[in-house]
Design an enzyme around this catalytic site. Structure first.
Site, PDB file in Angstrom:
ATOM      1  N   GLY A  85     -59.862 -19.962   4.096  1.00 17.15           N
ATOM      2  CA  GLY A  85     -58.893 -18.866   4.147  1.00 17.15           C
ATOM      3  C   GLY A  85     -58.917 -18.012   2.882  1.00 17.15           C
TER       4      GLY A  85
ATOM      5  N   ALA B 287     -56.740 -22.428   3.271  1.00 20.61           N
ATOM      6  CA  ALA B 287     -55.390 -22.777   3.704  1.00 20.61           C
ATOM      7  C   ALA B 287     -55.110 -24.196   3.223  1.00 20.61           C
ATOM      8  CB  ALA B 287     -55.301 -22.700   5.220  1.00 20.61           C
TER       9      ALA B 287
ATOM     10  N   GLU C 162     -65.079 -24.989   6.481  1.00 18.69           N
ATOM     11  CA  GLU C 162     -64.225 -25.646   7.477  1.00 18.69           C
ATOM     12  C   GLU C 162     -64.975 -26.677   8.310  1.00 18.69           C
ATOM     13  OE1 GLU C 162     -64.311 -22.374   6.817  1.00 18.69           O
ATOM     14  OE2 GLU C 162     -62.271 -21.561   6.779  1.00 18.69           O
TER      15      GLU C 162
ATOM     16  N   GLU D 261     -61.594 -15.633   3.430  1.00 14.97           N
ATOM     17  CA  GLU D 261     -61.159 -14.730   4.511  1.00 14.97           C
ATOM     18  C   GLU D 261     -60.127 -13.708   4.022  1.00 14.97           C
ATOM     19  OE1 GLU D 261     -60.287 -18.204   6.900  1.00 14.97           O
ATOM     20  OE2 GLU D 261     -61.655 -17.489   8.450  1.00 14.97           O
TER      21      GLU D 261
END
Ligand code: DAK
Length: 256
Positions: free
Chosen positions: A108, A65, A131, A111
């Site tokens: 992300g 992200a 992260e 993911e």
């Protein structure tokens, strides 16, 4: 229609979305999420698209992200807006999805790849849930899907250290289906997608639902569901055609 953060293409029953934010290693920002959401939802209702391929650039599938976009987000902003939730459209997609990953698939990005039915990795791919390095944790399924795919010890190793995993390790641990030369990655993914697109969509849908159930039910429940699906396909013209075509030594012509 043209997009700011992605490009799209539809050919031979396959819709391909290419993430296109080269200035930010394809970091997933809100605009990209809106655009992917719009396209995936449109394709779900489009009979010309039977399988969806997601890909990025040679450097990055997606590096997570967009961290810069998250700098000022507060807890209540995230809660009230169900922050970044629309990325789930990929996991919830009713059509088969393939992630073709070259370069970084981090946070992300990893993911989103794991939301797809199949991941093909270029030999240049690197996966990770880094992260922890920025004081947070995977929030789009990383601790859950990764653990189910590669097991607790390796998932802990990746999520707690933030280290990256190369394609060969990702294949041996079961995260990716195949490792492919970077130059042939997209072509191979699209070839697989075209093959799936040529089968009966009813059978394809029930195969997906049955495999998906394996991660969410007991073995007995999963076996029962699989058997019911198997029986139900006796009621379709495509199953009759598939078996007849086999007996007549010809290619089947599926209706759906
Ligand atoms: N966000 C924003 N910009 C990024 C970025 C990212 N994730 N990754 C890279 N960039 C930008 C860099 O800032 C740089 O921009 P400029 O400085 O040139 O303006 C440009 O891309 C090139 O990056 P680097 O200069 O860093 O390139 P390197 O080759 O040196 O390194 C790298 C590449 C991918 C290893 C490195 O950029 C990196 O470590 N990036 C961050 C990876 C990361 O920490 N990802 C996890 C982010 S957190 C949720 C949904 C989603 C999520 C959570 C919840 N909900 C639905 C609740 C997801 C969270 C995350 O993914």
């Amino acid at each position: 229609m043209s997009y700011e953060t992605i490009s799209i293409n539809v050919l031979n029953g396959v819709g391909t979305v290419t993430f296109n934010r080269p200035e930010a290693m394809n970091a997933l920002n809100r605009k990209m999420m809106e655009e992917v959401y719009t396209v995936v939802n449109a394709w779900q209702a489009d009979a010309d698209v039977r399988v969806i391929v997601l890909t990025g650039s040679s450097k990055a599938f997606a590096a997570g992200a967009d961290i810069k976009e998250m700098l000022d987000v507060q807890y209540l902003d995230a809660l009230d807006a169900n922050f970044l939730n629309d990325w789930n459209c990929i996991a919830e997609c009713s059509k088969p999805t393939i992630a073709a990953v070259a370069g970084y698939a981090l946070g992300g990005g990893c993911e989103v790849a794991m939301m797809c039915d199949i991941i093909y990795a270029a030999d240049t791919a690197q996966f990770g849930q880094p992260e922890i390095r920025i004081g947070t944790l995977p929030g789009l399924g990383g601790t859950q899907r990764l653990t189910r795919l590669i097991g607790k010890s390796k998932a802990m190793d990746l999520c707690l250290t933030g280290r990256l995993m190369k394609a060969a390790e990702a294949e041996s641990s079961g995260l990716v289906a195949r490792v492919i030369d970077a130059e042939s990655l997209l072509e191979e993914a699209q070839r697989t997608a075209e093959k799936i697109a040529g089968y009966s969509s009813t059978a394809v849908q029930l195969v997906r639902e049955s495999v998906q159930a394996a991660g969410e039910t007991s073995l007995q429940q999963g076996l029962m569901l699989e058997r019911r699906y198997f029986y139900s396909l006796f009621g379709t013209a495509d199953q009759k055609e598939g078996m007849l075509a086999f007996s007549e030594k010809r290619d089947p012509v599926f209706e759906r």
